[in-house]
Scaffold this active site. Structure first.
Site, PDB file in Angstrom:
ATOM      1  CB  SER A 156      -3.954  -4.901   3.104  1.00 14.77           C
ATOM      2  OG  SER A 156      -4.446  -4.095   2.061  1.00 14.77           O
ATOM      3  CG  ASP A 202      -0.326   2.382   3.414  1.00 17.80           C
ATOM      4  OD1 ASP A 202      -0.600   2.388   2.191  1.00 17.80           O
ATOM      5  OD2 ASP A 202      -0.663   1.465   4.183  1.00 17.80           O
ATOM      6  CG  HIS A 233      -0.362  -1.085   1.783  1.00 11.51           C
ATOM      7  ND1 HIS A 233      -1.311  -0.789   2.745  1.00 11.51           N
ATOM      8  CD2 HIS A 233      -0.830  -2.188   1.129  1.00 11.51           C
ATOM      9  CE1 HIS A 233      -2.311  -1.655   2.672  1.00 11.51           C
ATOM     10  NE2 HIS A 233      -2.049  -2.509   1.701  1.00 11.51           N
TER      11      HIS A 233
END
Length: 406
Positions: A156, A202, A233
């Site tokens: 991320s 995601d 995610h």
């Protein structure tokens, strides 16, 4: 004569036996480790090497973490991987499972805890590099690590940090962004072999965002991009065999120059199960042999740079700029003595305001801005440094910064 022939045959047989016992790593590639890989072996939850681990104290440019490494010292040094978590996350909570897994396949791993859970990608990139510098220069296991074979992985915001680290240090052998988010701009300057991995479900870092991000990598940069079917995610935050059977061959190919693993990536994944999209620059051509020692992170002072004359100094750089705004980074460096707390003063052009600050506590009076240290980065040893960052509207500041310490 017959006895001579027999004797020679015996000698030849012994030599052949000796050659047969030489590990594959000795024949051509000194970094090749272990027996020939198979689909089953790269998908296994553990490799063939026994591992150990130890904690890393806070300091040295990041907030501590963990190191994982093979215990075998008979095969020379190992390539290394630094891993950083995503926004608001801790490595210990989300990516620690990767440490012993990768170490058992023949890598030294350092899991980096960030100075702030809300660090942006630029700060996380700097901390990844600081983690690698600590690992290779100061850590108790530095003699196990080859400083010319280093790589970075992040999830991320940490995935964006991995791309930032690759931008800043082109001597890295590999970078991997797991659902990477990079608010500091596209990775058009990355020259390090880079893999981007995402999930089809995601909704945070969407497939369309990653499509665009991957498209901005230079065409000359070795790369791979894949989407995992049904993954959201959080796919890197728990043990994931699908992720690792792609990640391990990538690291083996580019960190260890072990071309036995390219067959799992080129021309397509050897086992496409669970992969909905795959693009790559196959055939891969990893650079062979050792390379010069890594270049210093340009955002940090070189080890030989004399410390500032005062208690501390502050320097500014623009990380990214766009129409109507910019992202800046301030590096604070202690002088000849340790400090316990710092304050940076800067002046913004008239009418501009700061919208967000990380790794520091701001106060403003008109165009004058003061940023004091956060709780975790106020104490600096002599010559040590830390960074804070901000986003603001308008153009970047041009007036010099000042730094004071109580």
């Amino acid at each position: 004569m017959r006895q001579l022939v027999i004797a020679l045959a015996v000698v030849f047989g012994l030599l052949s036996a000796v050659v047969a016992m030489v590990p594959a790593s000795a024949a051509g590639n000194p970094y090749q480790r272990g027996s020939d890989p198979t689909l089953a072996s790269v998908a296994a939850t553990r490799g063939t090497f026994a591992t150990a681990q130890m904690s890393v104290p806070p300091g040295n440019g990041f907030n501590g973490g963990m190191m994982y490494y093979p215990t075998d010292t008979s095969l020379g040094t190992w390539g290394a991987v630094a891993i950083v978590p995503g926004y608001t996350a801790r490595f210990a909570d989300e990516e620690a499972w990767m440490g012993p897994w990768l170490a058992s396949f023949g890598f030294v791993v350092i899991g980096v805890e960030t100075n702030s859970r809300t660090d942006y990608d630029t700060a996380r990139g700097a901390q990844l590099l600081a983690g690698l510098d600590y690992l290779t220069r100061k850590s108790p296991i530095r003699d196990r690590v080859d400083p010319t074979r280093l790589s970075v992985v992040g999830h991320s915001m940490g995935g964006g940090g991995a791309l930032v680290a690759a931008e800043r240090r082109s001597s890295l052998k590999a970078a991997v962004g797991l659902a990477p988010f990079k608010p500091s701009g596209n990775p058009a300057a990355v020259r390090v072999p880079t893999m981007i991995m995402g999930g089809t479900r995601d909704t945070t870092v969407t497939p369309s965002y990653l499509d665009s991000l991957h498209a901005t990598l230079p065409a000359t940069t070795e790369s791979a991009y894949l989407q995992l079917s049904g993954a959201n995610h959080l796919f890197p935050t728990k043990p994931n065999t699908l992720e690792m059977r792609i990640l391990i061959p990538w690291l083996k190919t580019f960190v260890d120059n072990d071309t036995r693993y390219t067959k799992f990536l080129c021309p397509a994944p050897a086992d496409p199960t669970g992969i909905s999209k795959y693009r790559s620059t196959c055939p891969f051509a990893p650079s062979g042999g050792p390379t010069p020692s890594p270049t210093a992170d340009p955002s940090l002072p070189a080890p030989s740079t004399p410390p500032p004359g005062g208690a501390c100094e502050a320097t500014y750089r623009t990380v990214n700029a766009w129409s109507g705004g910019h992202q800046g980074e301030v590096m604070v460096r202690a002088g000849n003595a340790a400090i316990n707390g710092w304050t940076v003063a800067l002046t913004l052009p008239n009418g501009q305001t700061i919208s967000q600050v990380w790794n520091g506590a701001p106060s403003t009076s008109g165009s004058a801005v003061k940023v004091r240290n956060a709780s975790h980065n106020g104490s600096l040893q002599a010559s040590a440094s830390t960074t804070c960052g901000f986003t603001a509207d308008g153009t970047p500041p041009t007036a010099p910064l000042t730094c004071t310490s109580p």
